[in-house]
Design an enzyme around this catalytic site. Structure first.
Site, PDB file in Angstrom:
ATOM      1  N   SER A  44       0.835  -1.218   0.000  1.00  0.00           N
ATOM      2  CA  SER A  44       0.000   0.000   0.000  1.00  0.00           C
ATOM      3  C   SER A  44       0.859   1.253   0.000  1.00  0.00           C
ATOM      4  O   SER A  44       0.592   2.220  -0.729  1.00  0.00           O
ATOM      5  CB  SER A  44      -0.891   0.026   1.246  1.00  0.00           C
ATOM      6  OG  SER A  44      -1.840  -0.994   1.188  1.00  0.00           O
ATOM      7  N   ASP A  66      -6.818  -8.118   4.581  1.00  0.00           N
ATOM      8  CA  ASP A  66      -6.035  -8.952   3.659  1.00  0.00           C
ATOM      9  C   ASP A  66      -5.497 -10.213   4.338  1.00  0.00           C
ATOM     10  O   ASP A  66      -4.924 -11.076   3.676  1.00  0.00           O
ATOM     11  CB  ASP A  66      -4.856  -8.153   3.096  1.00  0.00           C
ATOM     12  CG  ASP A  66      -5.334  -7.051   2.154  1.00  0.00           C
ATOM     13  OD1 ASP A  66      -6.444  -7.170   1.611  1.00  0.00           O
ATOM     14  OD2 ASP A  66      -4.586  -6.071   1.973  1.00  0.00           O
TER      15      ASP A  66
HETATM   16  C1  S3P Z   1      -5.570  -1.335   0.047  1.00  0.00           C
HETATM   17  C2  S3P Z   1      -6.779  -1.391   0.678  1.00  0.00           C
HETATM   18  C3  S3P Z   1      -7.522  -2.639   0.894  1.00  0.00           C
HETATM   19  C4  S3P Z   1      -6.659  -3.869   0.704  1.00  0.00           C
HETATM   20  C5  S3P Z   1      -5.781  -3.769  -0.486  1.00  0.00           C
HETATM   21  C6  S3P Z   1      -4.887  -2.547  -0.440  1.00  0.00           C
HETATM   22  C7  S3P Z   1      -4.917  -0.028  -0.123  1.00  0.00           C
HETATM   23  O1  S3P Z   1      -8.599  -2.691  -0.008  1.00  0.00           O
HETATM   24  O2  S3P Z   1      -7.459  -5.028   0.603  1.00  0.00           O
HETATM   25  O3  S3P Z   1      -4.958  -4.930  -0.590  1.00  0.00           O
HETATM   26  O4  S3P Z   1      -3.712   0.015  -0.437  1.00  0.00           O
HETATM   27  O5  S3P Z   1      -5.606   0.993   0.055  1.00  0.00           O
HETATM   28  P1  S3P Z   1     -10.010  -1.969   0.326  1.00  0.00           P
HETATM   29  O6  S3P Z   1      -9.687  -0.609   0.747  1.00  0.00           O
HETATM   30  O7  S3P Z   1     -10.794  -2.007  -0.934  1.00  0.00           O
HETATM   31  O8  S3P Z   1     -10.607  -2.803   1.412  1.00  0.00           O
END
Ligand code: S3P
Length: 449
Positions: free
Chosen positions: A28, A325
């Site tokens: 992220s 996750d």
């Molecule tokens: C992420 C947010 C999450 C996560 C993804 C990465 C991000 O998704 O599942 O792997 O970097 O903002 P959501 O915000 O859709 O739940």
């Protein structure tokens, strides 16, 4: 970007895991470090960037829109930004590969630029819902032509100036929150997101670090995050902390394999990400934080993890956003615990890289775990620490976290004379987020001999 040839892989049961490893950079934070650097005026440098396929898809898209992004021989990435408002019309469709984060966040960026971009992706990404970002970005004035059901491929016609909005998130999603905030960067006035349930806050933290005016205030409706638009971002030196979502696989592996004792170095412990460690500790895991410190504006520690007997619990649903996750690998831990684990309130798992509830129920069933799939999660009756029977082939469904979770599950399957603990029908998705995963597992096995 896509993997036309599946790479089947047999996984064997494992002896104790020991030694130290350093997990790669946070996915992220890596995406965001490239995006914000690409919008800064001047040269930023990023150390510890995750060099997985998802992040490389973000880099390629930003290059296609005018940023210069170069990896040095020392592994440090140098980015020359175009300035907020300076993204250029890409010549070709932007290939997002398997990456939902690239897609949703870049849609936000493009939405408030006067450019048209087409987003394409692999078979998994092309099934995922984009309506959740199309809705707020349309309110800001962007226009979309999407595939049926608000899916990829889609074409986005950005608007400049866009209209600032106040948007209450209907789903707990950091990607949707970030898409709106990023669109707000080049929108005159103040764009607000109201977040009834807190999700990962890397965008807010990092945008502030780049000099944007971002405020976060509590309210009865939830956290109100406000960004002042037409911002100027100042170039930064960024150090990306290790990814807790990658560390999760090693932490569960050491917890379930008897005799294990490992240290996972440099693990990001932002409270909006660390829910799995809380849940595992509630189940009896031995996870000790060493040398707690700050890296790149995020809390970090080394984690010493020793094998421990786990007990099934009811996973508090309010932990869901901070471990969204990590459910696949939590299900693996639960499959080796004593008693019943109930994990509910995680419906979002159905719209990740795969339907992770169905995928993990099927995969754990293949190795002989007792699981019951429910609409919003799973109920698991664990083995009490005994090895599971193993055997069979599990489908990874273009989902890195299914592949790695089941590779971890295999490590404590029963040893048989012939055959592997299990076969992954395709291990290649691991490269999207954790290319070093199998070599790091081998390293921890080797140190035990
Ligand atoms: C992420 C947010 C999450 C996560 C993804 C990465 C991000 O998704 O599942 O792997 O970097 O903002 P959501 O915000 O859709 O739940």
């Amino acid at each position: 970007m896509a993997h036309p040839t599946p790479a089947p892989l047999e996984i064997q049961p494992s002896g104790p895991l020991t030694g130290r490893v350093r997990v790669p950079g946070d996915k992220s934070i890596s995406h965001r470090s490239l995006m914000f650097s690409a919008l800064a005026v001047g040269t930023s440098r990023v150390t510890g960037l995750l060099e997985g396929e998802d992040v490389l898809a973000t880099a390629a898209a930003l290059r296609a829109m005018g940023a210069s992004i170069v990896r040095g021989d020392d592994g440090v990435w140098t980015i020359d930004g175009v300035g907020v408002g300076g993204l250029l019309q890409p010549a070709n469709a932007l290939d997002m590969g398997n990456s939902g984060t690239s897609t949703r966040l870049l849609m936000g960026l493009v939405a408030s630029h006067p450019i048209i971009a087409t987003f394409i992706g692999d078979a998994s990404l092309s099934k995922r819902p984009m309506g959740r970002v199309i809705t707020p970005l349309s309110q800001m004035g962007a226009e979309f032509t999407s595939s049926p059901g608000g899916r990829l491929p889609l074409m986005l016609r950005g608007i400049c100036p866009a209209i600032p909005i106040t948007y209450t998130l209907p789903v707990a999603s950091a990607q949707v929150k970030s898409a709106v905030l990023l669109a707000g960067l080049n929108t005159p006035g103040i764009t607000r997101v109201i977040e009834p349930v807190a999700t990962r806050d890397h965008s807010e933290r990092m945008l502030r670090g780049f000099g944007a005016k971002v405020t976060v205030e509590p309210s009865p409706q939830g956290r109100i995050i406000a960004i002042t638009g037409e911002a100027e971002l100042l170039p930064q030196e960024i150090v990306v902390p290790g990814d807790p979502s990658s560390a999760a696989f090693l932490v569960v592996a050491a917890t379930i394999v008897p005799g294990s004792d490992i240290v996972v170095e440099n693990v990001g412990l932002n409270p909006t990400r660390a829910g799995l460690f809380t849940a595992l500790r509630m189940m009896g895991a031995s996870i000790e934080e060493l040398d707690r410190r700050e890296v790149g504006g995020e809390p970090v520690a080394d984690l010493r993890v020793r094998h421990a007997a786990l007990t099934g619990i009811e996973i508090p649903p309010d932990l869901a956003p901070s471990m969204i996750d990590e459910y696949p690998v939590l299900f693996v831990a639960a499959a080796y615990a004593s008693g019943r684990t109930i994990a509910r309130g995680a419906d979002e798992l159905r719209v990740k890289e795969s339907d992770r509830i169905a995928a993990m129920a099927a995969a754990l069933g293949v190795i002989g775990a007792r699981v019951e799939e429910v609409e919003d999660g799973m109920i698991i009756d664990g083995s009490g620490g005994d090895p599971l029977p193993g055997g069979g082939t599990v489908a990874t469904l273009l989902d890195h976290r299914i592949a790695m979770s089941m590779a971890v599950a295999a490590l404590h399957c029963r040893k048989t004379n012939a055959g592997a603990a299990l076969t992954l029908d395709d291990a290649s998705p691991v490269a999207t987020s954790y290319p070093a995963f199998f070599s790091q597992i081998r390293q921890l096995q080797g140190d035990a001999r």
